[in-house]
Design an enzyme around this catalytic site. Structure first.
Site, PDB file in Angstrom:
ATOM      1  N   ALA A 117       0.834  -1.217  -0.042  1.00 35.20           N
ATOM      2  CA  ALA A 117       0.004  -0.072   0.189  1.00 35.20           C
ATOM      3  C   ALA A 117       0.979   1.310   0.050  1.00 35.20           C
ATOM      4  O   ALA A 117       0.417   2.452  -0.073  1.00 35.20           O
ATOM      5  CB  ALA A 117      -0.970  -0.122   1.206  1.00 35.20           C
ATOM      6  N   SER A 122       7.905  -3.399   3.383  1.00 33.51           N
ATOM      7  CA  SER A 122       9.335  -4.075   3.460  1.00 33.51           C
ATOM      8  C   SER A 122      10.298  -3.386   4.173  1.00 33.51           C
ATOM      9  O   SER A 122      11.149  -4.014   4.719  1.00 33.51           O
ATOM     10  CB  SER A 122       9.412  -4.258   2.078  1.00 33.51           C
ATOM     11  OG  SER A 122       9.652  -3.203   1.249  1.00 33.51           O
ATOM     12  N   ASP A 166      12.666   5.209   3.701  1.00 31.41           N
ATOM     13  CA  ASP A 166      11.502   4.301   4.388  1.00 31.41           C
ATOM     14  C   ASP A 166      12.378   3.862   5.359  1.00 31.41           C
ATOM     15  O   ASP A 166      11.793   3.765   6.679  1.00 31.41           O
ATOM     16  CB  ASP A 166      11.130   3.355   3.365  1.00 31.41           C
ATOM     17  CG  ASP A 166      10.490   3.788   2.176  1.00 31.41           C
ATOM     18  OD1 ASP A 166      10.342   5.191   2.182  1.00 31.41           O
ATOM     19  OD2 ASP A 166      10.195   3.364   1.198  1.00 31.41           O
TER      20      ASP A 166
HETATM   21  C1  GLA Z   1       9.993   4.252  -2.174  1.00 33.55           C
HETATM   22  C2  GLA Z   1      11.425   4.177  -2.042  1.00 33.55           C
HETATM   23  C3  GLA Z   1      11.787   5.529  -1.318  1.00 33.55           C
HETATM   24  C4  GLA Z   1      11.421   6.678  -1.615  1.00 33.55           C
HETATM   25  C5  GLA Z   1      10.069   6.553  -2.125  1.00 33.55           C
HETATM   26  C6  GLA Z   1       9.727   7.927  -3.176  1.00 33.55           C
HETATM   27  O1  GLA Z   1       9.090   4.355  -1.073  1.00 33.55           O
HETATM   28  O2  GLA Z   1      11.745   3.188  -1.070  1.00 33.55           O
HETATM   29  O3  GLA Z   1      13.178   5.502  -1.120  1.00 33.55           O
HETATM   30  O4  GLA Z   1      12.258   6.912  -2.896  1.00 33.55           O
HETATM   31  O5  GLA Z   1       9.757   5.529  -3.047  1.00 33.55           O
HETATM   32  O6  GLA Z   1       9.831   9.268  -2.513  1.00 33.55           O
END
Ligand code: GLA
Length: 381
Positions: A117, A122, A166
């Site tokens: 989502a 992950s 993330d």
């Molecule tokens: C994914 C990637 C992040 C970032 C976003 C876009 O979530 O894991 O590192 O680049 O896309 O902002």
């Protein structure tokens, strides 16, 4: 957590240690992290939970509650057949690359972050294992180092050349605070964020579209950004990433650049500017301007970066027309997943009803809706 402990008791012996690492939202600053720009994520009140115990062998035995599946392996470089287990293998191997040796262990994990989502389930999985192994085996890594390990696990074992946002957010989150992260220096400014105090809520609306293009197109976007930098570098050799490039510098070289590359780079440079304006607005308690920046971000992601999809656009448009919604945008890598909406208390129920009804009418299924609260990052329970 109860289910996890129960399963652990069924499969293994002894008393495990318990850890959690959450999913994340990102208020603004999308696809800027791997361009050494800024992001503004926060950890959320949905997490990956892990019960784990060293087993004094070389073997790793892990059970995924979501997949109802057990995998046992001795960590070597070869990838495993089970997609989910590669994240764990990746973390162990990337730790090893830094000289940090984790021994074998037994683990059971699961959680309440909706999968696929765009809430970084992950990264939460990588982070909870990195955090737990660091703690259990006394590996002495900082949270930032653990975030890097999770990121590299994703690069080498999941094939996505993601940025660090993330994993960083999952590990560093703090209740009631957003993380303004400089993805070049990893310098952090924690920004208090309590929309409820001002009468607003953060609402995620999940299109339920699984981002199947996400990994391939993600890597293509990265290459396009790198191609743009290479062109600008010919005239300005000192630049290292889009972070160093202004719109003027970019446009100076535009005759040498593919149109698509130009568009992608413009988006990233503008998104960084929007983030700074949004942070400034937040400091002035001006949530309206903050929200406008969110809408601007969506528009850029839709038209210039082209990582949105019709379902996300539909929800963002709906939010733009509905009174009391300050801002809305697609969130994360794109091609599916959620929109993030800054919604006034008064508009909350009506907006959600309308979004559900109209989305169902248009796309034949109801979106899922989550109210989220900015919460703490990785922790031992
Ligand atoms: C994914 C990637 C992040 C970032 C976003 C876009 O979530 O894991 O590192 O680049 O896309 O902002």
């Amino acid at each position: 957590m109860e289910k996890i402990l129960k399963k652990f008791g069924e499969l293994f012996s002894g008393q495990p240690s318990l850890y959690a690492s959450p999913g994340r939202v990102n208020l603004i600053g999308e696809h800027t992290d791997y361009n050494e720009g800024f992001v503004l994520p926060g950890a959320i009140d949905k997490a990956m939970y892990l019960a784990i115990k060293p087993n004094h062998t070389d073997t790793i035995n892990v059970f995924s509650l979501d997949y109802n599946q057990m995998v046992s392996f001795v960590p070597l470089r070869e990838k495993l057949d089970e997609h989910w287990a590669n994240y764990i293998l990746g973390v162990v191997m990337e730790l090893r690359e830094t000289g940090a040796l984790a021994g074998g262990f037994d683990g059971v994990f699961g959680g309440d972050i909706p999968l696929g989502a765009g809430l970084s389930s992950s990264a939460a999985l990588e982070s909870v294992f990195a955090f737990a192994l660091n703690d259990l085996f006394g590996l002495n890594k900082s949270l930032a180092q653990l975030a890097r390990i999770g990121q590299l696990a994703e690069h080498h074992y999941a094939g996505v050349r993601c940025g660090i946002m993330d994993q960083f957010a999952s590990l560093h989150g703090q209740q009631g605070k957003l993380i303004k992260l400089d993805c070049r220096s990893l310098e952090v400014e924690m920004i208090p964020f309590d929309p409820q105090k001002a009468g607003y809520r953060l609402v995620l609306i999940d299109t339920m579209v699984k981002h199947s293009l996400a990994s391939s197109e993600y890597n293509v976007r990265r290459q396009q950004c790198e191609a743009g930098v290479a062109v600008v570098k010919q005239k300005y050799p000192q630049v290292h990433s889009l972070r160093d490039i202004s719109l003027e510098m970019l446009h100076d070289s535009k005759h040498l650049m593919e149109t698509l590359v130009l568009k992608r780079c413009e988006y990233v440079i503008e998104e960084n500017q929007r983030l700074h304006q949004a942070c400034q607005a937040m400091q002035n308690n001006d949530l309206e301007t903050f929200g406008k920046m969110m809408f601007g971000s969506h528009e850029g992601l839709r038209t210039k970066y082209e990582v949105s999809c019709k379902e996300l656009d539909f929800l963002a448009d709906l939010a733009a027309e509905y009174p009391g919604i300050l801002g809305a945008r697609m969130m994360g890598g794109g091609f599916g997943g959620c929109t993030i909406n800054l919604v006034s208390e008064q508009a909350h129920d009506g907006f959600i009803d309308q979004a559900k009804t109209k989305f169902l009418e248009k796309f034949g299924q109801e979106p899922k809706v989550y109210d989220v609260v900015i919460s703490d990052g990785a922790r031992k329970l």
